[in-house]
Design a protein around this motif. Structure first.
Motif, mmCIF file in Angstrom:
data_model
loop_
_atom_site.group_PDB
_atom_site.id
_atom_site.type_symbol
_atom_site.label_atom_id
_atom_site.label_comp_id
_atom_site.label_asym_id
_atom_site.label_seq_id
_atom_site.Cartn_x
_atom_site.Cartn_y
_atom_site.Cartn_z
ATOM 1 N N PHE A 93 0.802 -1.220 0.000
ATOM 2 C CA PHE A 93 0.000 0.000 0.000
ATOM 3 C C PHE A 93 0.840 1.278 0.000
ATOM 4 O O PHE A 93 0.368 2.325 -0.433
ATOM 5 C CB PHE A 93 -0.933 0.022 1.215
ATOM 6 N N TRP A 134 -2.882 6.123 5.024
ATOM 7 C CA TRP A 134 -3.946 5.595 5.867
ATOM 8 C C TRP A 134 -4.333 4.173 5.494
ATOM 9 O O TRP A 134 -4.746 3.388 6.353
ATOM 10 C CB TRP A 134 -5.176 6.506 5.785
ATOM 11 N N ALA A 135 -4.224 3.833 4.207
ATOM 12 C CA ALA A 135 -4.564 2.470 3.785
ATOM 13 C C ALA A 135 -3.645 1.450 4.459
ATOM 14 O O ALA A 135 -4.098 0.408 4.929
ATOM 15 C CB ALA A 135 -4.469 2.355 2.266
ATOM 16 N N GLY A 139 -4.529 1.274 8.234
ATOM 17 C CA GLY A 139 -5.755 0.516 8.438
ATOM 18 C C GLY A 139 -5.570 -0.966 8.176
ATOM 19 O O GLY A 139 -6.074 -1.804 8.923
ATOM 20 N N ALA A 140 -4.839 -1.302 7.102
ATOM 21 C CA ALA A 140 -4.626 -2.705 6.760
ATOM 22 C C ALA A 140 -3.841 -3.427 7.857
ATOM 23 O O ALA A 140 -4.113 -4.585 8.165
ATOM 24 C CB ALA A 140 -3.908 -2.818 5.428
ATOM 25 N N ASN A 195 -13.766 4.055 6.418
ATOM 26 C CA ASN A 195 -14.358 4.241 5.093
ATOM 27 C C ASN A 195 -15.271 5.452 5.030
ATOM 28 O O ASN A 195 -15.816 5.758 3.957
ATOM 29 C CB ASN A 195 -15.105 2.972 4.673
ATOM 30 N N VAL A 232 -11.264 5.111 2.415
ATOM 31 C CA VAL A 232 -9.932 4.515 2.366
ATOM 32 C C VAL A 232 -9.923 3.229 1.542
ATOM 33 O O VAL A 232 -9.069 3.043 0.664
ATOM 34 C CB VAL A 232 -9.400 4.245 3.787
ATOM 35 N N PHE A 233 -10.874 2.324 1.796
ATOM 36 C CA PHE A 233 -10.935 1.067 1.042
ATOM 37 C C PHE A 233 -12.173 0.980 0.153
ATOM 38 O O PHE A 233 -12.152 0.298 -0.863
ATOM 39 C CB PHE A 233 -10.925 -0.134 2.005
ATOM 40 N N THR A 234 -13.237 1.626 0.557
ATOM 41 C CA THR A 234 -14.460 1.679 -0.239
ATOM 42 C C THR A 234 -15.254 2.888 0.220
ATOM 43 O O THR A 234 -14.865 3.566 1.184
ATOM 44 C CB THR A 234 -15.278 0.381 -0.057
ATOM 45 N N TRP A 243 -15.079 -3.160 6.229
ATOM 46 C CA TRP A 243 -13.738 -2.734 5.815
ATOM 47 C C TRP A 243 -13.577 -2.711 4.300
ATOM 48 O O TRP A 243 -13.023 -1.762 3.739
ATOM 49 C CB TRP A 243 -12.686 -3.677 6.419
ATOM 50 N N LEU A 248 -8.302 -8.381 0.794
ATOM 51 C CA LEU A 248 -7.650 -7.107 1.102
ATOM 52 C C LEU A 248 -6.551 -6.792 0.096
ATOM 53 O O LEU A 248 -6.440 -5.666 -0.397
ATOM 54 C CB LEU A 248 -7.081 -7.149 2.515
#
Length: 314
Positions: free
Chosen positions: A150, A154-155, A158-159, A195, A199-201, A247, A297
């Motif tokens: 990544f 932030w991604a 978060g991951a 989110n 960030v992811f969706t 997530w 992910l």
């Protein structure tokens, strides 16, 4: 020629000094942002440290929950309970279960201490389970992979939080067949909060992911119970899939369910055929959901797009 070679050597040294000086004058955040290797290295170290803490969570959280349930049952029966010794994720300090030797700081360095101690307690020489350094190593390696995959942002943060939670849930479910609300519910809310900023969706995808994820397994649970009179899975599985939906979005749920079901079926059949695992013996589903979520992910978009292209081609 000698003068020219000397001039080139001095120029090279000067460039190296300038680059070193620039790195030294960078702030820590700038270093992580501009030097990928630094971010990956720091993530590896952080992951190892968190892995050491996860070992504590995996071992103590189920015991803490059980103690709390016993206390609640005693209160419902009207019984008075004697004050108990504080036992949580912070106290008491970690100790050898065989001789109660308190583990010092240098004995608690992730992976390294296990190797230096040759897998034995310093106090009594009893064998230390290799599971502890394995969990630390997995946490560190996955954290480093997240940083590489990544990049700084932030991604990645978060991951890492997601994989640490999934790692803890996986091991707790293997040990006790429990998926504690203390982890699944905060994980769900953290996914929705993250989110909120896409960030992811997007937020609508996250909310739908949480709702559909919960109801999907809830429906399977009740269909199986009405058909057989038995419970096929626990409510913790519903909450974990809801958290993964929060997530990664509802779009990833079919992939997660498909992957976890396939792996769970293969493992279950293998256990029955090779290890004579009885059908009546329950198999935890949480680890397979976690594995499916981990794959989604990192490669969910690629796998989903590849499937849709194949379907469109046919």
């Amino acid at each position: 020629m000698l003068c020219a070679a000397t001039w080139h050597a001095k120029s090279r040294v000067r460039r190296i000094r300038n680059k070193t000086s620039a790195i030294c004058h960078m702030s820590f955040m700038e270093l992580l942002l501009t030097v990928p290797a630094a971010f990956i290295g720091m993530s590896l170290i952080l992951g190892l440290m968190v892995g050491s803490f996860l070992n504590v969570v995996i071992h103590r959280l189920p015991k803490m929950l059980e103690a709390g349930w016993h206390q609640q049952c005693a209160e419902l029966r009207g019984e008075t309970t004697a004050p108990s010794t504080p036992y949580n994720l912070m106290v008491p300090r970690s100790a050898c279960p065989h001789c109660n030797h308190t583990i010092s700081a240098w004995e608690n360095i992730p992976v390294v201490s296990y190797l230096l101690l040759r897998g034995k307690c310093k106090g009594c020489g009893a064998a230390i389970s290799p599971r502890y350094p394995i969990i630390e190593a997995i946490s560190g390696i996955l954290s480093a992979f997240v940083a590489w995959h990544f990049g700084f942002g932030w991604a990645a943060a978060g991951a890492m939080f997601l994989i640490w939670a999934l790692l803890a849930l996986t091991m707790i479910d293997f040990d006790t067949q429990l998926l504690p609300d203390d982890i699944t519910l905060p994980l769900l809310w953290a996914g929705l909060l993250l989110n909120l900023f896409g960030v992811f969706t997007d937020l609508s995808g996250a909310v739908l992911g949480a709702v559909i994820g919960y109801l999907a397994l809830w429906s399977v649970y009740w269909a199986f119970k009405l058909a057989t009179g038995k419970e096929g899975m626990g409510y913790g599985d519903f909450k974990l899939l809801a958290a993964l939906g929060a997530w990664l979005g509802w779009q990833m749920l079919p992939l997660i369910i498909l992957l976890s079901s396939l792996v769970g079926a293969v493992v279950g059949i293998t256990l029955m055929l090779v290890f004579k695992h009885g059908r009546e013996v329950p198999i935890p589903f949480g680890p397979y959901l976690a594995g499916g979520g981990l794959i989604a992910l990192f490669w969910g978009q690629t796998l989903t797009q590849g499937y849709l292209k194949l379907f469109a081609f046919q």
